[in-house]
Design a protein around this motif. Structure first.
Motif, PDB file in Angstrom:
ATOM      1  N   LEU A   1       0.834  -1.195   0.000  1.00  9.15           N
ATOM      2  CA  LEU A   1       0.000   0.000   0.000  1.00  9.15           C
ATOM      3  C   LEU A   1       0.870   1.246   0.000  1.00  9.15           C
ATOM      4  O   LEU A   1       2.009   1.238   0.478  1.00  9.15           O
ATOM      5  N   GLU A   2       0.306   2.323  -0.515  1.00 12.03           N
ATOM      6  CA  GLU A   2       0.947   3.637  -0.431  1.00 12.03           C
ATOM      7  C   GLU A   2       0.011   4.569   0.330  1.00 12.03           C
ATOM      8  O   GLU A   2      -1.052   4.940  -0.187  1.00 12.03           O
ATOM      9  N   PRO A   3       0.348   4.938   1.575  1.00 12.96           N
ATOM     10  CA  PRO A   3      -0.511   5.860   2.327  1.00 12.96           C
ATOM     11  C   PRO A   3      -0.610   7.204   1.609  1.00 12.96           C
ATOM     12  O   PRO A   3       0.379   7.720   1.092  1.00 12.96           O
ATOM     13  N   SER A   4      -1.824   7.755   1.567  1.00 14.55           N
ATOM     14  CA  SER A   4      -2.018   9.042   0.885  1.00 14.55           C
ATOM     15  C   SER A   4      -1.525  10.206   1.733  1.00 14.55           C
ATOM     16  O   SER A   4      -1.233  11.280   1.209  1.00 14.55           O
ATOM     17  N   ASN A   5      -1.440   9.999   3.046  1.00 11.21           N
ATOM     18  CA  ASN A   5      -0.913  11.018   3.950  1.00 11.21           C
ATOM     19  C   ASN A   5       0.345  10.490   4.630  1.00 11.21           C
ATOM     20  O   ASN A   5       0.757   9.363   4.385  1.00 11.21           O
ATOM     21  N   ARG A   6       0.930  11.308   5.479  1.00 15.47           N
ATOM     22  CA  ARG A   6       2.144  10.900   6.192  1.00 15.47           C
ATOM     23  C   ARG A   6       1.870   9.647   7.019  1.00 15.47           C
ATOM     24  O   ARG A   6       0.868   9.539   7.720  1.00 15.47           O
ATOM     25  N   PHE A   7       2.779   8.683   6.926  1.00 18.15           N
ATOM     26  CA  PHE A   7       2.621   7.439   7.680  1.00 18.15           C
ATOM     27  C   PHE A   7       2.827   7.699   9.166  1.00 18.15           C
ATOM     28  O   PHE A   7       3.818   8.309   9.579  1.00 18.15           O
ATOM     29  N   ILE A   8       1.868   7.230   9.980  1.00 18.60           N
ATOM     30  CA  ILE A   8       1.963   7.344  11.427  1.00 18.60           C
ATOM     31  C   ILE A   8       1.718   5.960  12.011  1.00 18.60           C
ATOM     32  O   ILE A   8       0.661   5.361  11.777  1.00 18.60           O
ATOM     33  N   PRO A   9       2.676   5.387  12.741  1.00 19.09           N
ATOM     34  CA  PRO A   9       2.477   4.070  13.334  1.00 19.09           C
ATOM     35  C   PRO A   9       1.227   4.022  14.209  1.00 19.09           C
ATOM     36  O   PRO A   9       0.836   5.004  14.824  1.00 19.09           O
ATOM     37  N   ASP A  10       0.592   2.843  14.217  1.00 19.29           N
ATOM     38  CA  ASP A  10      -0.617   2.580  15.017  1.00 19.29           C
ATOM     39  C   ASP A  10      -1.878   3.196  14.438  1.00 19.29           C
ATOM     40  O   ASP A  10      -2.972   2.974  14.960  1.00 19.29           O
ATOM     41  N   ASN A  11      -1.775   3.996  13.363  1.00 19.78           N
ATOM     42  CA  ASN A  11      -2.965   4.560  12.750  1.00 19.78           C
ATOM     43  C   ASN A  11      -3.674   3.531  11.880  1.00 19.78           C
ATOM     44  O   ASN A  11      -3.036   2.686  11.250  1.00 19.78           O
ATOM     45  N   ALA A  12      -4.984   3.611  11.843  1.00 14.36           N
ATOM     46  CA  ALA A  12      -5.753   2.783  10.916  1.00 14.36           C
ATOM     47  C   ALA A  12      -5.660   3.396   9.523  1.00 14.36           C
ATOM     48  O   ALA A  12      -5.540   4.619   9.374  1.00 14.36           O
ATOM     49  N   PHE A  13      -5.708   2.538   8.511  1.00 15.75           N
ATOM     50  CA  PHE A  13      -5.612   3.008   7.133  1.00 15.75           C
ATOM     51  C   PHE A  13      -6.838   2.524   6.353  1.00 15.75           C
ATOM     52  O   PHE A  13      -6.822   1.430   5.787  1.00 15.75           O
ATOM     53  N   PRO A  14      -7.914   3.319   6.348  1.00 15.10           N
ATOM     54  CA  PRO A  14      -9.083   2.927   5.559  1.00 15.10           C
ATOM     55  C   PRO A  14      -8.751   2.939   4.074  1.00 15.10           C
ATOM     56  O   PRO A  14      -7.749   3.513   3.638  1.00 15.10           O
ATOM     57  N   ASP A  15      -9.617   2.298   3.295  1.00 17.00           N
ATOM     58  CA  ASP A  15      -9.351   2.148   1.856  1.00 17.00           C
ATOM     59  C   ASP A  15      -9.129   3.478   1.155  1.00 17.00           C
ATOM     60  O   ASP A  15      -8.324   3.570   0.223  1.00 17.00           O
ATOM     61  N   ASN A  16      -9.839   4.517   1.599  1.00 21.67           N
ATOM     62  CA  ASN A  16      -9.703   5.808   0.918  1.00 21.67           C
ATOM     63  C   ASN A  16      -8.453   6.569   1.351  1.00 21.67           C
ATOM     64  O   ASN A  16      -8.191   7.671   0.876  1.00 21.67           O
ATOM     65  N   ALA A  17      -7.648   6.001   2.275  1.00 27.40           N
ATOM     66  CA  ALA A  17      -6.428   6.659   2.745  1.00 27.40           C
ATOM     67  C   ALA A  17      -5.180   5.988   2.201  1.00 27.40           C
ATOM     68  O   ALA A  17      -4.069   6.372   2.562  1.00 27.40           O
ATOM     69  N   VAL A  18      -5.369   4.993   1.340  1.00 28.84           N
ATOM     70  CA  VAL A  18      -4.220   4.295   0.766  1.00 28.84           C
ATOM     71  C   VAL A  18      -4.459   4.033  -0.712  1.00 28.84           C
ATOM     72  O   VAL A  18      -5.604   3.971  -1.183  1.00 28.84           O
ATOM     73  N   ARG A  19      -3.373   3.893  -1.431  1.00 28.97           N
ATOM     74  CA  ARG A  19      -3.413   3.444  -2.816  1.00 28.97           C
ATOM     75  C   ARG A  19      -2.864   2.028  -2.860  1.00 28.97           C
ATOM     76  O   ARG A  19      -1.794   1.749  -2.314  1.00 28.97           O
ATOM     77  N   LYS A  20      -3.594   1.115  -3.465  1.00 26.44           N
ATOM     78  CA  LYS A  20      -3.161  -0.279  -3.530  1.00 26.44           C
ATOM     79  C   LYS A  20      -2.146  -0.439  -4.663  1.00 26.44           C
ATOM     80  O   LYS A  20      -2.453  -0.210  -5.823  1.00 26.44           O
ATOM     81  N   LEU A  21      -0.932  -0.818  -4.275  1.00 29.20           N
ATOM     82  CA  LEU A  21       0.145  -0.964  -5.248  1.00 29.20           C
ATOM     83  C   LEU A  21       0.217  -2.365  -5.837  1.00 29.20           C
ATOM     84  O   LEU A  21       0.784  -2.558  -6.915  1.00 29.20           O
TER      85      LEU A  21
END
Length: 252
Positions: free
Chosen positions: A209-229
């Motif tokens: 995955l490619e997070p759309s925002n800055r990566f922060i450990p322990d954060n949840a990553f909903p589908d709209n916050a990541v790009r599937k590589l």
């Protein structure tokens, strides 16, 4: 496995890898040559050996370095390698000040690779569990990443039902071909999502995955916050890795 993730963001001009999920102990499992000497950046522990010129803690000898890298302190202290003990005596006050800045701010003021030290690796853990890792020869990162991936797979494999396990399963290192595909993606940041790894008799599939925002450990990553590589896939019978990009990633 909660927090079972690896994250890598590569800054090529600085030879810097911002990582999560890759620890100093992975150096021991990377089949790379272990440094003989480490310079530990402040805070200073007066109970440990201190270099009289820099007044930094030092570790000498490969056995002592291995023990340090396996320890909790090896994961949380800032350090860099150096080639010869006598080289420390050549450091100028300005260079010692740069090393103090490096250990305090966790980033470089000037190049973190010193001709006098002949250092190859700088390891700077951050408070949020991430690590700034500088590598003089960036090709070495492939071995560190491969060791970290296999570390997570061994842990997760032990949690699988018996029928999904292969007796004495050995996970081969990440292939050069798969790493070559991954490497350019790391400039935008790549998240290896072991929380959603899939085991079958034929394959092990790790979402990329490619997070759309800055990566922060322990954060949840909903589908709209990541790009599937795509997926990193291990073909279990052949024990070979391949990267399978998504259609959208191929077009991008």
């Amino acid at each position: 496995m909660r927090n079972a993730m690896i994250y890598v963001h590569h800054e090529p001009l600085a030879h810097l890898f911002l990582t999560y999920g890759i620890s100093a102990s992975d150096l021991l499992n990377s089949q790379q040559k272990i440094p003989s000497h480490l310079l530990l950046l402040p805070p200073i522990n007066e109970q440990e050996q201190i270099d009289p010129h820099t007044w930094f803690n030092i570790i000498n000898g490969r056995d002592q370095v291995r023990e340090f890298l396996r320890s909790k302190e090896g994961q949380t202290r800032c350090w860099l390698d150096y080639a010869r003990p006598r080289f420390l005596q050549e450091l100028t006050p300005n260079e010692i000040a740069e090393l103090l800045y490096l250990g305090h701010v966790k980033t470089h003021l000037s190049s973190p690779f010193y001709y006098k030290l002949q250092n190859e690796l700088v390891y700077l853990p951050l408070r949020n569990g991430m690590v700034n890792m500088y590598l003089r020869h960036e090709a070495l990162f492939e071995a560190f990443l491969a060791a970290a991936i296999n570390k997570y797979l061994r842990r997760i494999a032990n949690e699988q039902p018996f029928w999904l396990r292969l007796r004495q399963q050995h996970f081969s290192p990440l292939s050069d071909e798969a790493y070559t595909q991954l490497f350019p993606l790391m400039e935008d940041g790549v998240l290896f999502d072991f929380r959603n790894v899939r085991f079958s008799r034929e394959q092990i599939r790790i979402p990329l995955l490619e997070p759309s925002n800055r990566f922060i450990p322990d954060n949840a990553f909903p589908d709209n916050a990541v790009r599937k590589l795509g997926k990193l896939v291990l073909m279990r019978q052949k024990n070979q890795w391949q990267m399978v990009p998504t259609e959208t990633a191929k077009k991008a």
